[in-house]
Design an enzyme around this catalytic site. Structure first.
Site, PDB file in Angstrom:
ATOM      1  N   ARG A  82       2.625  -1.042 -11.402  1.00 40.08           N
ATOM      2  CA  ARG A  82       1.880  -0.809 -10.159  1.00 40.08           C
ATOM      3  C   ARG A  82       1.222   0.564 -10.166  1.00 40.08           C
ATOM      4  NH1 ARG A  82       4.953  -1.590  -4.513  1.00 40.08           N
ATOM      5  NH2 ARG A  82       5.876   0.405  -5.134  1.00 40.08           N
ATOM      6  N   LYS A 184      -1.121   2.254  -4.284  1.00 39.18           N
ATOM      7  CA  LYS A 184      -0.158   3.091  -3.552  1.00 39.18           C
ATOM      8  C   LYS A 184      -0.671   4.534  -3.557  1.00 39.18           C
ATOM      9  CE  LYS A 184       4.859   3.604  -2.915  1.00 39.18           C
ATOM     10  NZ  LYS A 184       4.882   2.982  -1.567  1.00 39.18           N
ATOM     11  N   GLU A 225       0.694  -5.780   6.864  1.00 38.24           N
ATOM     12  CA  GLU A 225       1.862  -4.942   6.558  1.00 38.24           C
ATOM     13  C   GLU A 225       2.580  -4.511   7.822  1.00 38.24           C
ATOM     14  OE1 GLU A 225       1.800  -1.950   3.677  1.00 38.24           O
ATOM     15  OE2 GLU A 225       0.841  -3.171   2.157  1.00 38.24           O
TER      16      GLU A 225
END
Length: 346
Positions: A82, A184, A225
């Site tokens: 990720r 992220k 989210e």
């Protein structure tokens, strides 16, 4: 090595300085060998792109003291993958999966005395990050980069551990369509500070919330989210695990672990797709999931003037509890892990 005097039973989720962290620099097209350092302060150029243009990304993963005394890193290869995607999105070099995992191992071993003992419910939270640094002023990729990993002993992200919390749907967007929602990066979290603070401040009825829920930025009709975590729900018949799918959702390693466990350990059907905010009546249970929170059961969701309660505002639903026990059992070594999910540190 500093003396450790921590009340493990009351450990929260806040910064505690540990002894050593990993630090590596990228310059002239390559990373240096990297090293552990006692210095917890970064020294960077005032023109660093991380400061002015948000060229930075980070990860979060945990090390656990297992029941047999060994130390488990949970799926660090997934965090490495990720972070690679985040780095590629922001035009930053990535230090290879092997370097990423080895840096995490070194940091855990060097700070093992900060790892909460088995049975306390705590863990050692690792924060790897890559930032753009060096002398610069224009909007461009940085001339140099830093890769670092530090660790902090932590307890539950939300007070009370596995207890239901309420959330409120925000009018703000967490990320833009076709933006950086799936990476992220710090900007996504900076955008969440105001709506998160408003949620915690409460509404006119005096109800306070743990955090905000964000809808899809294009239509504002679908859940994406829950604060800094992913959303999941269990259908009313208790047979299906449902979670949103969208290009602007961060791909949670915890969520994909739960998807696997729901299907292969609990025998549930799994669905990854649209979760409409006006169809909450489909579900008997809901939760937020992520590395920090693990699983936080959702008691209720405030959407406009309507407050929807799932299983209970005070009690954890049966499927959510089974998923939590299965996942944490794997992490702490009391439940057999799927192949490749655990990396032993010692």
């Amino acid at each position: 090595m500093r003396d450790v005097n921590i009340d493990w039973a009351n450990l929260g989720f806040s910064y505690i300085r540990t002894d050593l962290r990993y630090l590596s620099h990228w310059k002239d097209g390559e990373w240096d060998a990297g090293q552990l350092t006692e210095d917890n302060t970064l020294h960077i150029a005032e023109g660093s792109t991380a400061l002015h243009y948000g060229q930075q990304c980070f990860e979060g993963l945990k090390a656990y003291r297992a029941a047999d005394g060994s130390i488990n890193l949970f799926r660090p290869d997934q965090n490495a993958a990720r972070m690679r995607m985040s780095c590629e999105r922001l035009l930053m070099p990535f230090p290879t999966e092997e370097t990423f995992i080895e840096a995490c191992r070194q940091v855990v071993k060097a700070n093992e005395h900060f790892l909460p003992p088995y049975g306390t419910g705590g863990s050692l939270y690792l924060r790897p990050f890559v930032i753009g640094v060096g002398d610069n002023i224009g909007v461009r990729s940085a001339p140099e980069f830093i890769f670092s990993v530090f660790c902090v002993p932590v307890g539950p992200y939300f007070k009370g551990g596995l207890t239901p919390h309420n959330f409120v749907v925000s009018d703000f967007d967490r990320a833009a369509p076709n933006g950086t929602g799936a990476a992220k990066v710090g900007g996504n979290y900076a955008a969440s500070l105001l709506p998160g603070a408003q949620a915690k401040a409460g509404d006119a009825q005096g109800r306070h919330f743990a955090d905000a829920i964000y809808l899809d930025p294009a239509t504002h009709t679908k859940i994406e989210e829950v604060g800094a975590a992913n959303f999941f729900a269990i259908t009313k018949d208790g047979l299906t695990f449902v979670t949103p799918k969208s290009p602007s959702i961060l791909p949670s390693i915890t969520k994909y672990s739960l998807l696997h466990l729901a299907e292969h350990r609990l025998g549930l059907k799994v669905e990854e797709g649209d979760v409409r905010i006006d169809e909450l009546d489909r579900f008997s249970e809901a939760g937020a999931c992520g590395t920090a929170a693990v699983i936080t059961p959702i008691g209720g969701i405030q959407y406009g003037d309507h407050f929807h309660v799932f299983h209970s505002e005070t009690e954890v639903g049966p499927v959510t509890r089974r998923l939590y026990e299965e996942l944490t059992g794997i992490q702490y070594g009391t439940v057999e892990a799927p192949q490749g999910w655990l990396v032993k540190v010692n």
